[in-house]
Design a protein around this motif. Sequence first.
Motif, PDB file in Angstrom:
ATOM      1  N   LEU A 134      25.126  13.424 -23.479  1.00  0.00           N
ATOM      2  CA  LEU A 134      24.785  14.697 -22.835  1.00  0.00           C
ATOM      3  C   LEU A 134      25.955  15.664 -22.906  1.00  0.00           C
ATOM      4  CD1 LEU A 134      22.907  16.457 -21.193  1.00  0.00           C
ATOM      5  CD2 LEU A 134      23.671  15.280 -19.118  1.00  0.00           C
ATOM      6  N   ALA A 135      27.174  15.159 -22.723  1.00  0.00           N
ATOM      7  CA  ALA A 135      28.352  16.031 -22.810  1.00  0.00           C
ATOM      8  C   ALA A 135      28.504  16.605 -24.213  1.00  0.00           C
ATOM      9  CB  ALA A 135      29.606  15.247 -22.414  1.00  0.00           C
ATOM     10  N   LEU A 136      28.320  15.773 -25.235  1.00  0.00           N
ATOM     11  CA  LEU A 136      28.443  16.248 -26.614  1.00  0.00           C
ATOM     12  C   LEU A 136      27.332  17.217 -26.970  1.00  0.00           C
ATOM     13  CD1 LEU A 136      29.746  16.261 -29.364  1.00  0.00           C
ATOM     14  CD2 LEU A 136      28.567  14.119 -29.910  1.00  0.00           C
ATOM     15  N   LEU A 137      26.099  16.914 -26.546  1.00  0.00           N
ATOM     16  CA  LEU A 137      24.972  17.792 -26.870  1.00  0.00           C
ATOM     17  C   LEU A 137      25.152  19.171 -26.226  1.00  0.00           C
ATOM     18  CD1 LEU A 137      22.281  17.813 -28.382  1.00  0.00           C
ATOM     19  CD2 LEU A 137      21.153  17.085 -26.263  1.00  0.00           C
ATOM     20  N   HIS A 138      25.657  19.196 -25.003  1.00  0.00           N
ATOM     21  CA  HIS A 138      25.890  20.487 -24.343  1.00  0.00           C
ATOM     22  C   HIS A 138      26.981  21.274 -25.049  1.00  0.00           C
ATOM     23  CE1 HIS A 138      27.815  23.161 -21.337  1.00  0.00           C
ATOM     24  NE2 HIS A 138      26.560  23.423 -21.017  1.00  0.00           N
ATOM     25  N   GLN A 139      28.042  20.601 -25.498  1.00  0.00           N
ATOM     26  CA  GLN A 139      29.104  21.303 -26.196  1.00  0.00           C
ATOM     27  C   GLN A 139      28.630  21.851 -27.534  1.00  0.00           C
ATOM     28  OE1 GLN A 139      32.998  19.677 -26.482  1.00  0.00           O
ATOM     29  NE2 GLN A 139      33.015  18.833 -24.404  1.00  0.00           N
ATOM     30  N   ILE A 140      27.729  21.139 -28.182  1.00  0.00           N
ATOM     31  CA  ILE A 140      27.183  21.637 -29.449  1.00  0.00           C
ATOM     32  C   ILE A 140      26.378  22.913 -29.224  1.00  0.00           C
ATOM     33  CG2 ILE A 140      25.512  21.132 -31.295  1.00  0.00           C
ATOM     34  CD1 ILE A 140      26.405  18.200 -31.135  1.00  0.00           C
ATOM     35  N   ARG A 141      25.668  23.000 -28.089  1.00  0.00           N
ATOM     36  CA  ARG A 141      24.784  24.131 -27.826  1.00  0.00           C
ATOM     37  C   ARG A 141      25.367  25.162 -26.857  1.00  0.00           C
ATOM     38  NH1 ARG A 141      18.864  21.227 -26.857  1.00  0.00           N
ATOM     39  NH2 ARG A 141      18.818  20.005 -28.805  1.00  0.00           N
ATOM     40  N   GLN A 142      26.609  25.003 -26.454  1.00  0.00           N
ATOM     41  CA  GLN A 142      27.136  25.821 -25.353  1.00  0.00           C
ATOM     42  C   GLN A 142      27.182  27.314 -25.671  1.00  0.00           C
ATOM     43  OE1 GLN A 142      31.137  24.648 -24.450  1.00  0.00           O
ATOM     44  NE2 GLN A 142      31.826  24.727 -26.578  1.00  0.00           N
ATOM     45  N   ASN A 143      27.251  27.671 -26.935  1.00  0.00           N
ATOM     46  CA  ASN A 143      27.291  29.090 -27.294  1.00  0.00           C
ATOM     47  C   ASN A 143      25.895  29.707 -27.421  1.00  0.00           C
ATOM     48  OD1 ASN A 143      30.123  29.138 -27.452  1.00  0.00           O
ATOM     49  ND2 ASN A 143      30.063  28.280 -29.521  1.00  0.00           N
ATOM     50  N   ASP A 144      24.868  28.897 -27.266  1.00  0.00           N
ATOM     51  CA  ASP A 144      23.486  29.380 -27.322  1.00  0.00           C
ATOM     52  C   ASP A 144      22.881  29.227 -25.927  1.00  0.00           C
ATOM     53  OD1 ASP A 144      20.831  29.991 -27.782  1.00  0.00           O
ATOM     54  OD2 ASP A 144      20.654  28.757 -29.583  1.00  0.00           O
ATOM     55  N   ARG A 145      22.817  30.333 -25.186  1.00  0.00           N
ATOM     56  CA  ARG A 145      22.366  30.276 -23.796  1.00  0.00           C
ATOM     57  C   ARG A 145      20.932  29.786 -23.691  1.00  0.00           C
ATOM     58  NH1 ARG A 145      23.392  35.572 -20.311  1.00  0.00           N
ATOM     59  NH2 ARG A 145      25.500  34.958 -20.910  1.00  0.00           N
ATOM     60  N   LEU A 146      20.068  30.205 -24.614  1.00  0.00           N
ATOM     61  CA  LEU A 146      18.668  29.776 -24.585  1.00  0.00           C
ATOM     62  C   LEU A 146      18.545  28.280 -24.851  1.00  0.00           C
ATOM     63  CD1 LEU A 146      15.690  30.538 -24.335  1.00  0.00           C
ATOM     64  CD2 LEU A 146      15.693  31.074 -26.799  1.00  0.00           C
ATOM     65  N   ALA A 147      19.367  27.765 -25.784  1.00  0.00           N
ATOM     66  CA  ALA A 147      19.320  26.332 -26.099  1.00  0.00           C
ATOM     67  C   ALA A 147      19.781  25.502 -24.906  1.00  0.00           C
ATOM     68  CB  ALA A 147      20.194  26.048 -27.318  1.00  0.00           C
ATOM     69  N   VAL A 148      20.806  25.978 -24.196  1.00  0.00           N
ATOM     70  CA  VAL A 148      21.274  25.253 -23.007  1.00  0.00           C
ATOM     71  C   VAL A 148      20.199  25.257 -21.930  1.00  0.00           C
ATOM     72  CG1 VAL A 148      22.978  25.270 -21.143  1.00  0.00           C
ATOM     73  CG2 VAL A 148      23.697  25.722 -23.484  1.00  0.00           C
ATOM     74  N   SER A 149      19.522  26.392 -21.763  1.00  0.00           N
ATOM     75  CA  SER A 149      18.449  26.471 -20.768  1.00  0.00           C
ATOM     76  C   SER A 149      17.312  25.512 -21.104  1.00  0.00           C
ATOM     77  CB  SER A 149      17.936  27.909 -20.682  1.00  0.00           C
ATOM     78  OG  SER A 149      16.918  28.019 -19.727  1.00  0.00           O
ATOM     79  N   LYS A 150      16.955  25.426 -22.374  1.00  0.00           N
ATOM     80  CA  LYS A 150      15.902  24.488 -22.786  1.00  0.00           C
ATOM     81  C   LYS A 150      16.338  23.045 -22.570  1.00  0.00           C
ATOM     82  CE  LYS A 150      13.660  27.423 -26.269  1.00  0.00           C
ATOM     83  NZ  LYS A 150      13.339  27.585 -27.713  1.00  0.00           N
ATOM     84  N   LEU A 151      17.623  22.755 -22.842  1.00  0.00           N
ATOM     85  CA  LEU A 151      18.135  21.407 -22.629  1.00  0.00           C
ATOM     86  C   LEU A 151      18.036  21.019 -21.160  1.00  0.00           C
ATOM     87  CD1 LEU A 151      19.708  18.871 -23.567  1.00  0.00           C
ATOM     88  CD2 LEU A 151      21.806  20.167 -23.172  1.00  0.00           C
ATOM     89  N   VAL A 152      18.452  21.912 -20.282  1.00  0.00           N
ATOM     90  CA  VAL A 152      18.391  21.635 -18.849  1.00  0.00           C
ATOM     91  C   VAL A 152      16.943  21.488 -18.389  1.00  0.00           C
ATOM     92  CG1 VAL A 152      18.845  22.621 -16.573  1.00  0.00           C
ATOM     93  CG2 VAL A 152      20.599  22.735 -18.348  1.00  0.00           C
ATOM     94  N   THR A 153      16.067  22.343 -18.891  1.00  0.00           N
ATOM     95  CA  THR A 153      14.646  22.276 -18.505  1.00  0.00           C
ATOM     96  C   THR A 153      14.033  20.948 -18.884  1.00  0.00           C
ATOM     97  OG1 THR A 153      14.463  24.678 -18.794  1.00  0.00           O
ATOM     98  CG2 THR A 153      12.421  23.413 -18.760  1.00  0.00           C
ATOM     99  N   SER A 154      14.348  20.455 -20.080  1.00  0.00           N
ATOM    100  CA  SER A 154      13.763  19.196 -20.544  1.00  0.00           C
ATOM    101  C   SER A 154      14.309  17.996 -19.791  1.00  0.00           C
ATOM    102  CB  SER A 154      14.008  19.032 -22.045  1.00  0.00           C
ATOM    103  OG  SER A 154      15.400  18.978 -22.312  1.00  0.00           O
TER     104      SER A 154
END
Length: 609
Positions: free
Chosen positions: A199-219
Amino acid sequence: MAQPLVKKDDDRDDEAEYSPFMGIEKGAVLQEARVFNDPQLDPRRCSQVITKLLYLLNQGETFTKVEATEVFFAVTKLFQSKDVGLRRMLYLMIKELSPSADEVIIVTSSLMKDMNSKTDMYRANAIRVLCRITDGVLLTQIERYLKQAIVDKNPVVASAALVSGIHLLQTNPEVVKRWSNEVQEAVQSRAALVQFHALALLHQIRQNDRLAVSKLVTSLTRGTVRSPLAQCLLIRYTSQVIRESASNSQGGDRPFYDFLEGCLRHKAEMVIFEAARAITELSGVTSRELTPAITVLQLFLSSSKPVLRFAAVRTLNKVAMTHPMAVTNCNIDMESLISDQNRSIATLAITTLLKTGNESSVDRLMKQITNFMSDIADEFKIVVVEAIRSLCLKFPLKYRSLMNFLSNILREEGGFEYKKAIVDSIVILIRDIPDAKENGLLHLCEFIEDCEFTYLSTQILHFLGIEGPKTSDPSKYIRYIYNRVHLENATVRAAAVSTLAKFGAMVDALKLCQCLVVYLCNVCLLLQVRDRATLYLNTLGGDGEVVETDKGVKEFLFGALDIPLVNLETSLRNYVSYPCLGHIYKSSMVHHVILALLVFVTGGFRRCF
C-alpha cells in the motif's frame, strides 16, 4: 531512594567500561580483516570483524578508496561460506561499503545466484543488496526477478522486494511505475507486512495523481485491508483526500468520515487511535464529529499501557487548544494522571487541565501542581509555566494565586531557559492585567536580589524602568534598583543606573527629595558606570537644583533609535574592516569609539537606556 540511583549509574559506568567496541581503531580492524583470506574460514571470527567494521562506518569513520576496495574484495570471498549468520553479515557489509560500478560487477553474479536460491533468507537479502548497489542498466536486467518477488508466496521475500521498490522510486521512478499490477496484487495479500509495504509503494507511485489516489482510497475503504499497519496507512491517506476535497468543495457532507468513524470500532488499538487522531485533526471539525473520537481517547486515558495513555493525553492536549469544551468531560480522568509515573504523561495531563479547567478548579490544580513541579525536568516545567500563563490570561481574577505560584517557582533551582520563561510570563501578566502590576513588579524585584543570570537582571531592570514610575508608590522600588549598583557586575550596574535615571525623569517627587541625585553622585565613584552616571546627572540637573524634566529628556531616555540596530551593526563592521581606513584609525580614539559602539550594539544593551 538514593542507593538504587547510584547503583544504576555504576551499572552504566560498568557497561561503558567493558563495551566490546571501546578502543577500536581503524588500522587494527583493517589488519584483522585479513582473516577473510584464510583458507579455512572461521565464521564466528569473521562475523566479529565485520561487526567492528560496521561499527566504524556507522560512527562516521571514513575509509579511503584503497582501504574500501581492499575490504570489499576481501569480504566477497566470504560467499564461499555456507554459514547463515555470516552470510547475513556479508549482505550488510556490502550495502554499507556502497561499491563502485566496477566493483558491483564482481558480486552481481553471486547476488543473482542468491536471488534464485531455495533459501528464502538469501533471496530476501540479495534483493535488498542488489537494489541498493545497482544502477539503471542492471536494474532493467533484474526487473523480471523483482516483479516475481513482489508476488512471491513467502512474505519475507515479497516485503523485501516492495521495500526495495520504495527506495528505487527515488532514483528510477520509470522502472518502478511499471510494477503497478504486481503491487496492486500484493495489496490483497494476507500477510500483514506485505499488505502494508504494498500500500505504501502503490500510494507513492500514484501520489502525483490526485484522482488516482482518491480512487485508491475509495476502493480500499470498502473493507479489503486486513493488516492493522496498512489500515493505519489507509487512514492517513484518507485524511489527505479529505483535506484536499475540503479545499475544493464549497460545503456539504465530509467524504469518508463514515470510514474514519467505523475505524474507531476496530479490534486493533493502533487503528482506533489513528482514526481518533485523524478525526480530531480534520479542518473545521464539528462537536458532533469530535464526540466519538473524544470518547475513545477518554477510554485510553485509563489504559494499563503507558504508550496509549501518552498518545491519548497528547492528542487531547492538541484538541484543547481549539475545542476546550469538548475535552472538559475527560478532566476527571486526566486528574488521575497527574501522579502518573511517566512524567511526560503527567505534564501533558496538567497542561491540558489548565487549558480546559474552569475558574473554580484553579486553586485545586495549583495545589496538585506544586508537588509535581519538583519531580520533572526544566523542559517540562517550561510547558507548565506557559500553560499557567494562558490560564491566568483566561481568568484574570485568579492572578494572585497564579502570580504567587510563579514567584515561588522563580526562587527555586532551575536553568536559564526555565527562569526566562517564568520572567516572561510575569511580564506578560503585568502588561495585560493592570491589577497585577504592583504585585508582579515586587516579585521581580525580589528575584533580582539573588539572580545569577545577567540577561534576566538587565531585562527586569529595563522593564522596571518602564512600568515602575507608573505605579502608585514608585519609591519602594528604588532600594532594589540601587542595590544592583553596588552588588552586581558592570552590565547590571549600567542597567540599574539607566533605570534610576528613568525614575528621576518620570517621577518629580523623587527629585524633590534629592534622593535620586545623591544616589547617582555615589554611583560616579564606580569606574565602570561613571560616564553613564555623569551623563544622567547632567541631563536631570545634577547640581542639586530641582529642574522640571522636559520632553527632550524623556525622549532621550525612553525614545527608540531611528535606525534598526542590525543596520547600525553592519555599518560599524564595514567601517572597522574597510581596508583603506583600517590601518589609519587602528590606534586612534575614533577606532576605539567605533569598536566600543559595536560591542554595545551586538551586546544588546540598548534596552538598558
